[in-house]
Structures are given as structure tokens and as C-alpha cells.
Motif scaffolding. Structure first.
Motif, PDB file in Angstrom:
ATOM      1  N   UNK A   1       0.791  -1.188  -0.097  1.00  0.00           N
ATOM      2  CA  UNK A   1       0.052   0.091   0.070  1.00  0.00           C
ATOM      3  C   UNK A   1       1.043   1.072   0.028  1.00  0.00           C
ATOM      4  N   UNK A   2       0.244   2.349  -0.448  1.00  0.00           N
ATOM      5  CA  UNK A   2       1.005   3.620  -0.551  1.00  0.00           C
ATOM      6  C   UNK A   2       0.890   4.156   1.106  1.00  0.00           C
TER       7      UNK A   2
ATOM      8  N   UNK B   1      -6.000   6.680  -2.980  1.00  0.00           N
ATOM      9  CA  UNK B   1      -6.759   5.845  -4.189  1.00  0.00           C
ATOM     10  C   UNK B   1      -6.943   6.731  -5.434  1.00  0.00           C
ATOM     11  N   UNK B   2      -7.184   8.136  -4.828  1.00  0.00           N
ATOM     12  CA  UNK B   2      -7.617   9.051  -5.924  1.00  0.00           C
ATOM     13  C   UNK B   2      -6.433   9.271  -6.922  1.00  0.00           C
ATOM     14  N   UNK B   3      -5.147   9.319  -6.072  1.00  0.00           N
ATOM     15  CA  UNK B   3      -3.673   9.658  -6.618  1.00  0.00           C
ATOM     16  C   UNK B   3      -3.079   8.522  -7.118  1.00  0.00           C
TER      17      UNK B   3
ATOM     18  N   UNK C   1     -10.416   2.288   3.954  1.00  0.00           N
ATOM     19  CA  UNK C   1     -10.805   3.449   4.523  1.00  0.00           C
ATOM     20  C   UNK C   1     -10.391   3.914   5.878  1.00  0.00           C
ATOM     21  N   UNK C   2      -9.763   4.842   5.896  1.00  0.00           N
ATOM     22  CA  UNK C   2      -9.319   5.774   7.249  1.00  0.00           C
ATOM     23  C   UNK C   2      -9.835   6.994   7.357  1.00  0.00           C
ATOM     24  N   UNK C   3      -9.339   7.690   8.593  1.00  0.00           N
ATOM     25  CA  UNK C   3      -9.843   9.094   8.701  1.00  0.00           C
ATOM     26  C   UNK C   3      -9.041   9.852   7.928  1.00  0.00           C
ATOM     27  N   UNK C   4      -7.817   9.440   7.369  1.00  0.00           N
ATOM     28  CA  UNK C   4      -6.916  10.484   6.512  1.00  0.00           C
ATOM     29  C   UNK C   4      -7.257  10.172   5.049  1.00  0.00           C
ATOM     30  N   UNK C   5      -8.019   9.228   4.684  1.00  0.00           N
ATOM     31  CA  UNK C   5      -8.546   9.113   3.311  1.00  0.00           C
ATOM     32  C   UNK C   5      -8.672   7.614   2.960  1.00  0.00           C
ATOM     33  N   UNK C   6      -8.979   7.347   1.675  1.00  0.00           N
ATOM     34  CA  UNK C   6      -9.134   5.904   1.330  1.00  0.00           C
ATOM     35  C   UNK C   6      -7.497   5.583   0.369  1.00  0.00           C
ATOM     36  N   UNK C   7      -7.172   4.308   0.762  1.00  0.00           N
ATOM     37  CA  UNK C   7      -5.811   4.012   0.112  1.00  0.00           C
ATOM     38  C   UNK C   7      -6.025   2.711  -0.257  1.00  0.00           C
TER      39      UNK C   7
END
Length: 464
Positions: free
Chosen positions: A177-178, A183-185, A218-224
Motif C-alpha cells: 500500500x502507499x 486511491x484518488x492519486x 478507508x481511514x480518517x486520513x482518506x482511502x488507500x
């Protein structure tokens, strides 16, 4: 005339060779200069800190290919797996494209990885610093596809379950994972490769498959985006079958044979004690081979401990039964204490023993009989009256009656003891039979379980 024509021909041939050599050298120089010009043009205004897309709303897809080369270590105690893998990452860089027809047909160039953008991909299960060769270059083709390949030695956390040892199959995951890009980037795509052809299958473990799975966390920082590679490995059990399973079955069979000895036999206690020593030694050696975890224990270790507990119960029953059937025997410490007391008495005790033996010897001297009157007593007895004689006879009869009552009580006590001994024997034989049945049942379940695990392992091997 002929000599002049030959010389002219050789001169022309030499000039032709020189012209061909110079033209090929010029072509090589031209190609090298084209490669240098292309490399300089690609990196002239390149910014490696910016994601290589012309439309910022478009995600960069990174394609992952994982090749498992070898399983180096499986640490069940610390729940770690050490593998040697070959990781290939591919992504499209829209700023590294060119027309190969305009650059002498160059379709692929190698660039420094530190000079271009690369994704921030990591392994989530990594628990130690991975050992990998430093591969500073990447390949870039004319369409902008960047290919980064590197070998790695990965130490990852894995939930190992040794319950079915040595017929166990383990599944360990490597999740890529990044770190910062959502995931949008940056998106990930995992490819399933054929790992069995390059896997070194000469060790304890064999590779079954490497299935892949894609998911979005999905986390509070975004979707990875996450790409998981599940490494499914299986242990080769032949070594442990020969060194652990077969000897344990032999030891259990010998212990079962000891139940044919009577529970009251002293040799049974000696025999079971020897078997208990064998169990202990085998248990110590087996503990070094069994893979243990804080949460699970191998099945053969559980069966072996149960059989050892039944052996201790059977041995304790035999010891208790022998003690109950022989209650009058002194304990070892009592015999030692009495021996020490005799040693402290010394010669005083010997003199008392000699004096105590002198009186019976004097009474049984020649010419003397037990109960005979001493000299001077015959006259006295002759002077006794009838009442004295009757009282003497009465006392003798009372003494005889007391002796008969004592004999009767002794006989009743012996009969009671014999009945108690018979009751103890019946109870001990019943308990011994119960222990034998439980022991035989445990050994049967142990053998059936091992056979089922072996059959399952064999079927999986045939399918593989």
C-alpha cells in the motif's frame, strides 16, 4: 602494365575499406549521441517531486508483480516469516515519452531511479529491515511505461497455526500500500504470476500458490489502495514422521502392554517407572522440534501429554494399592531411624540382650521342665486345701478362655482384613481397566487423527 593495374586495384580496395569503417563509426557515434540527447531531453525540465500526469484528476496506476523465490525461515514462536522475493513495479510516466522513429529507433532507455518520480509503496507486514540489492536504474520505454525490478529478503509478520504439525499448511500475506497517496492519486493493481517455476523447492516448505486480492482501506486520513499477495506454503512431513510420530506410537504401545501386568505386582511399578523416564526424555527432545506459539500447541504434543498423564495415574494407582495391601511394612525412613538408634545404643544394648536371653536358657536347662515346681514348693502344694485347688483351676480356665477370645478376635480381624483386601483388589482392577480403556481410546484417536491428516496432505499434494 599488368603490375600497374594490380596496384591500382589494391589501392581502390583499401580506400573502400577505410570508407566503410568510417561510415560505421559515424553511425555508432550518431546512435550514442542520439541516446544522450534523448536522455538529456527527457530529464531537462523533469520534476521528480510531482506525480507524472498531465491531468491531476487522473490516478496513476502502479502494477505489481510478485515472484516468490524461496522460503528462508518460518519462526512460529515469534510469528515471523522470512522469504526471498522478486518485486516488479510498473507505472506510466506521461512526461517520459518520445517518438522512437525520430530517435534512431530507440524504444527503451535506462534512467536513474533517483532522478524520476517513484511511488511510495511499502509492505504493511514488514517487521524488520528488508535486505535487498541496490538497483539504482529503471527501464523506460517510448510510451512512458517505467519498470522497476528489485530482489528483496522480507521478514514479515504472519499468523502461523501449528495445530496440524507436521501436516500443516500456512498462509502468510504481503500487503502493499502507499504511505501518503490516496486511491484518488495512486491506485494499485496486482498480477498473479506463475511462481512454482522459479521457487526453490528443495527445503522444508513447498509453495502451493500465490493468490492476489485488491481492496480499498478507508481511514480518517482518506482511502488507500491495498494489493495483497497470499503466500500459501505447505510443510514436508516425512522427516518428522520418522523422527517423532513413529517413535511416539511405539512408546505408547509399550505403555499399553504394561497394563497386562497385575496392579499388585512390584515389577509393574518398576516397568512403568522406566517407561515414564522414556516419556520424559522423549518429551524433552520433542519440545525442541515442535513449533510452539503463545496461543496454540501442536496436536501431537497435546496427545503425548495426555498419555503421559494417564501413565502417571496408573503408576500412582499401583503404588497406592501396594501400600494398602502391605500396611504393616515400615517406611524407609522408619527403618533408617531404627538403624541409627541401634547404632547409638552401643554395647549397653548388647549386654541387655545377653541378660534377657539368660533367663530362658536357665529355665530350659537339663532336668528342668516348664511349669515344674522349684525345690521347697512341693511341700507347700501338698499342704494346700481343696478351695485353693479349685481357685487355681478357675484361674487356669479363665486364662484359657481369655486366650481363646484373643484368638477369635485375631481371626475376625484377619477375616476383615482379607475382605478389605479383596475389595481393594476389585476396585483397583476396575480402575486399572478404566485407565486402560481411556488410554487405548486416546491412542486410537491419536492414530486416526494422524492418518486423516496424512490423507489430507496426500490429497493436496496430488491436486497440486
Amino acid at each position: 602494365m599488368a603490375t600497374r593495374s594490380i596496384s591500382l586495384f589494391l589501392l581502390l580496395l583499401l580506400l573502400g575499406l577505410l570508407a566503410a569503417g568510417s561510415s560505421s563509426a559515424d553511425a555508432g557515434c550518431t546512435r550514442n549521441s542520439t541516446l544522450h540527447r534523448l536522455t538529456r531531453r527527457l530529464l531537462r525540465n523533469y520534476s521528480k517531486g510531482v506525480r507524472p500526469v498531465r491531468n491531476w484528476a487522473q490516478a496513476t496506476t502502479v502494477y505489481l508483480d510478485l515472484f516468490v523465490h524461496a522460503v528462508l525461515d518460518v519462526d512460529s514462536q515469534n510469528q515471523k516469516l522470512t522469504t526471498s522475493i522478486w518485486l516488479q513495479q510498473s507505472w506510466k510516466d506521461e512526461f517520459l515519452t518520445w517518438n522512437s522513429s525520430l530517435h534512431d529507433g530507440i524504444r527503451e532507455v535506462s534512467l536513474l531511479l533517483s532522478s524520476i518520480w517513484s511511488p511510495d509503496i511499502t509492505i504493511n507486514e514488514l517487521v524488520d529491515v528488508s535486505k535487498s540489492l541496490d538497483m539504482p536504474y529503471v527501464y523506460v520505454n517510448a510510451s512512458g511505461m517505467v519498470r522497476n525490478q528489485k530482489p528483496m529478503q522480507v521478514v514479515s509478520a504472519c499468523q502461523l497455526e501449528p495445530y496440524a504439525f507436521p501436516f500443516d499448511t500456512q498462509t502468510c500475506s504481503l500487503t502493499f500500500s502507499t504511505i501518503l497517496h490516496t486511491v484518488e492519486d495512486v491506485d494499485l493493481a496486482a498480477h498473479m504470476a506463475d511462481n512454482k517455476q522459479i521457487f526453490l523447492a528443495d527445503g522444508e516448505w513447498e509453495l502451493l500458490s500465490v493468490p492476489t486480492r485488491y481492496q480499498v482501506l478507508s481511514t480518517h486520513s482518506g482511502r488507500f489502495a491495498e494489493a495483497q499477495f497470499h503466500i500459501v506454503i505447505r510443510r514436508r512431513p516425512l522427516l518428522y514422521v520418522v523422527s517423532l510420530l513413529i517413535p511416539s506410537i511405539f512408546l505408547m504401545a509399550v505403555d499399553l502392554g504394561s497394563f497386562y501386568l497385575p496392579p499388585t505386582c512390584g515389577m509393574r511399578i518398576t516397568f512403568k517407572g522406566s517407561v515414564l523416564v522414556g516419556y520424559t526424555v522423549f518429551k524433552v527432545n520433542m519440545s525442541a522440534e515442535l513449533p510452539g506459539t503463545p496461543f496454540s500447541t501442536p496436536l501431537i504434543g497435546v496427545f503425548f501429554t495426555i498419555c503421559m498423564a494417564l501413565l502417571v495415574l496408573s503408576l500412582s494407582l499401583s503404588i497406592l494399592l501396594v501400600k494398602c495391601l502391605h500396611p504393616g511394612e515400615d517406611h524407609v525412613w522408619q527403618r533408617l531411624a531404627s538403624h541409627c538408634c541401634r547404632g547409638q545404643r552401643g554395647s549397653d544394648g548388647e549386654d541387655r540382650g545377653a541378660n534377657s536371653q539368660a533367663a530362658p536358657a536357665a529355665r530350659q536347662a537339663p532336668g528342668c521342665t516348664e511349669g515344674a515346681p522349684l525345690p521347697g514348693e512341693e511341700g507347700k502344694r501338698g499342704q494346700e486345701g481343696p478351695w485353693e485347688v479349685m481357685s487355681t483351676q478357675k484361674a487356669v480356665m479363665e486364662e484359657i478362655l481369655a486366650q481363646l477370645l484373643l484368638i477369635s478376635s485375631r481371626l475376625r480381624a484377619l477375616d476383615r482384613d482379607s475382605r478389605q483386601e479383596a475389595d481393594w483388589l476389585r476396585l483397583s482392577y476396575k480402575l486399572d481397566m478404566l485407565l486402560f480403556q481411556v488410554y487405548a481410546g486416546v491412542v486410537a484417536v491419536y492414530a486416526i487423527t494422524l492418518g486423516a491428516l496424512w490423507a489430507t496432505w496426500s490429497s493436496q499434494q496430488q491436486e497440486g
